[in-house]
Design an enzyme around this catalytic site. Structure first.
Site, short mmCIF file in Angstrom:
data_model
loop_
_atom_site.label_atom_id
_atom_site.label_comp_id
_atom_site.label_asym_id
_atom_site.label_seq_id
_atom_site.Cartn_x
_atom_site.Cartn_y
_atom_site.Cartn_z
N HIS A 9 0.82 -1.20 0.00
CA HIS A 9 0.00 0.00 0.00
C HIS A 9 0.87 1.27 0.00
O HIS A 9 1.68 1.46 0.90
CB HIS A 9 -0.87 -0.04 1.27
N ARG A 10 0.68 2.12 -0.99
CA ARG A 10 1.47 3.36 -1.19
C ARG A 10 2.98 3.04 -1.15
O ARG A 10 3.76 3.77 -0.54
CB ARG A 10 1.14 4.41 -0.12
N GLU A 36 0.50 -0.61 -4.74
CA GLU A 36 -0.63 0.29 -4.94
C GLU A 36 -0.10 1.71 -4.78
O GLU A 36 0.63 1.99 -3.82
CB GLU A 36 -1.72 0.02 -3.89
N ASP A 38 -1.14 6.13 -5.53
CA ASP A 38 -2.24 7.08 -5.75
C ASP A 38 -1.78 8.19 -6.69
O ASP A 38 -0.63 8.62 -6.60
CB ASP A 38 -2.64 7.71 -4.42
N HIS A 51 -0.63 10.73 -2.11
CA HIS A 51 -1.94 10.31 -1.61
C HIS A 51 -2.93 11.46 -1.46
O HIS A 51 -4.06 11.39 -1.93
CB HIS A 51 -1.82 9.57 -0.28
N GLU A 113 -4.36 3.95 -8.21
CA GLU A 113 -5.63 4.50 -7.70
C GLU A 113 -5.74 5.95 -8.14
O GLU A 113 -4.91 6.78 -7.76
CB GLU A 113 -5.71 4.39 -6.18
N LYS A 115 -7.12 9.38 -7.74
CA LYS A 115 -7.69 10.08 -6.58
C LYS A 115 -8.61 11.21 -7.04
O LYS A 115 -8.33 12.39 -6.81
CB LYS A 115 -6.55 10.62 -5.72
N ASP A 231 0.30 -2.03 4.49
CA ASP A 231 1.42 -1.09 4.71
C ASP A 231 2.70 -1.84 5.05
O ASP A 231 3.77 -1.24 5.07
CB ASP A 231 1.09 -0.16 5.89
O1 G3P Z 1 -6.53 1.25 -2.78
C1 G3P Z 1 -6.77 0.97 -1.46
C2 G3P Z 1 -6.51 2.14 -0.57
O2 G3P Z 1 -5.36 2.78 -1.02
C3 G3P Z 1 -7.65 3.10 -0.54
O3 G3P Z 1 -7.50 4.10 0.40
O4 G3P Z 1 -6.98 6.35 1.16
O5 G3P Z 1 -5.24 4.60 1.31
O6 G3P Z 1 -5.88 5.53 -0.89
P1 G3P Z 1 -6.34 5.17 0.48
MG MG Z 2 -4.83 4.38 -2.35
#
Ligand code: G3P
Ligand code: MG
Length: 243
Positions: A9-10, A36, A38, A51, A113, A115, A231
């Protein structure tokens, strides 16, 4: 049954400054199946990997991404807020991330993702798809967004692109996007998934976010989910590989 994919994640948000090349490199070094990230658009319409809608939380700068040029964004320190050892980290563009991944011949999944849930960034869907199609990359690209108009737009631009429905709640009520785009992948919030799984197995493959605690990782593995977005990819991989 396919093995559950571990998606960072990120980048590796828990251990490195999120959405930086350093975080992405860490995620890949530990063996993540996917990452992943953003994206937003800058004032000069560059695709920026960050993000938040503003740079305030994750850099030493201030302001909205859409009000800043790439040159202004590049001057910012995107690592010190996390730890002093990351002072030199910069906000990357999508292009920099892709070329970095190509250079190391990364063969996993890149989940972009978009945004667009606060600002729509007109044209971002075309820009992202066009850029991703510029070259044959060694990795796979898939898209997600909380803004379903963005998912529809992505499919209008490239009907073959892979999209996932991103949601906190009630995603199961959205079988189609627009009139005829079937939903084939869910990216639900962990709390929704846990609640749902108590009663029934989700009917569509799921990649759950954000799964950080060992017991939640184990729970998701026991449900044979398609993916765990975490994470802490190293920790999740250790648990999965012993499973
Ligand atoms: O893609 C899953 C997750 O990243 C969604 O929430 O706010 O962390 O981008 P966020
Ligand atoms: Mg995300």
């Amino acid at each position: 049954m396919n093995q559950t994919k571990i998606i960072a994640h990120r980048g590796s948000k828990g251990t490195h400054p999120e959405n930086t090349l350093e975080a992405i490199e860490e995620a890949i070094q530990v063996g993540s199946d996917g990452i992943e990230i953003d994206v937003h658009l800058s004032l000069d319409k560059e695709i920026i990997v960050i993000h938040d809608e503003t740079v305030d939380r994750t850099t030493d700068g201030k302001g909205r991404v859409q009000d800043l040029t790439l040159m202004e964004l590049k001057k910012m320190d995107a690592g010190s807020w996390f730890s002093p050892e990351y002072t030199n980290c910069r906000i990357p563009t999508l292009k920099e991330v892709f070329y970095f991944l190509a250079e190391i011949d990364y063969k996993g999944l890149v989940n972009i993702e978009l945004k667009t849930d606060h600002y729509s960034y007109p044209g971002i869907e075309e820009k992202v798809i066009t850029f991703a199609a510029e070259k044959k990359w060694p990795f796979t690209v898939e898209y997600s967004s909380f803004n379903y108009q963005t998912l529809i737009r992505l499919k209008e631009v490239d009907s073959s692109c892979k999209i996932a429905l991103l949601f906190e709640n009630n995603g199961e009520n959205v079988a189609f996007l627009g009139s005829d785009i079937p939903v084939r992948m869910w990216h639900p919030k962990l709390s929704w998934f846990k609640n749902k799984s108590l009663f029934e197995t989700p009917e569509i493959p799921v990649r759950v976010w954000t799964v950080n605690k060992s017991k939640d990782i184990q729970y998701c593995l026991s449900k044979q989910v398609a993916g765990i977005i975490t994470d802490y990819p190293q920790k999740a991989l250790e648990i999965r590989n012993k499973w």
